[in-house]
Design a protein around this motif. Structure first.
Motif, short mmCIF file in Angstrom:
data_model
loop_
_atom_site.label_atom_id
_atom_site.label_comp_id
_atom_site.label_asym_id
_atom_site.label_seq_id
_atom_site.Cartn_x
_atom_site.Cartn_y
_atom_site.Cartn_z
N ASP A 1 5.18 -3.86 3.69
CA ASP A 1 4.73 -4.76 4.64
C ASP A 1 5.00 -6.29 3.75
N PRO A 2 5.94 -6.77 4.00
CA PRO A 2 6.22 -8.37 3.29
C PRO A 2 5.11 -9.57 3.18
N GLU A 3 4.36 -9.54 4.33
CA GLU A 3 3.21 -10.30 4.13
C GLU A 3 2.14 -9.91 3.20
N THR A 4 1.77 -8.77 3.36
CA THR A 4 0.88 -8.56 2.28
C THR A 4 1.30 -7.99 0.78
N GLY A 5 2.46 -7.59 0.96
CA GLY A 5 3.39 -6.92 -0.40
C GLY A 5 2.83 -5.67 -0.89
#
Length: 134
Positions: A34-38
């Motif tokens: 998940d790129p938003e939360t890393g």
């Protein structure tokens, strides 16, 4: 009826009669990033109840190895696992020594160290021969 189908039915019948029920856990090792939360997230284990015949290895003090060359340890067992769940569930994939495991009725976790599928027709497994350790 093809020979492999008859052999599969016979293997399931014998394993169901002689085996004990365990839960086979298939772990998702890929996960999703998940790129938003890393963070990486993995799907929950796919858990399938299966019939298993358990055998002890003889002469464990002697340096024994499996057919794949894996050294057999003192707390190891050989499990013959049905090729499907107790209610006919299909496995999501071939059991993996790197991620999958079984849990018996007493709660002991048995890690799969090596696995061999018996496929008389070259395609469909009639049972899995697993070297496991707790």
């Amino acid at each position: 009826m093809p020979l492999a189908t008859n052999m599969t039915k016979m293997a399931i019948k014998i394993l169901s009669r002689e085996g004990s029920t365990m839960s086979l856990h298939f772990q998702d090792m890929n996960g999703t990033y998940d790129p938003e939360t890393g963070t990486n997230t993995t799907a929950p284990d796919v858990v399938i109840p299966v019939k298993v015949v358990q055998l002890d290895y003889d002469n464990v003090g002697v340096q024994l190895t499996t057919k794949t060359g894996t050294t057999i340890e003192g707390n190891s067992k050989q499990f013959y696992i049905s090729p499907q769940g107790t209610s006919g569930e299909v496995f999501p994939r071939y059991p993996s020594p790197t991620s999958d495991f079984l849990i018996d009725i007493e709660g002991t976790r048995w890690g799969i160290k090596a696995v061999k599928a018996y496929k008389p027709d070259g395609v469909n497994a009639i049972m899995y021969d697993c070297y496991v350790a707790s």
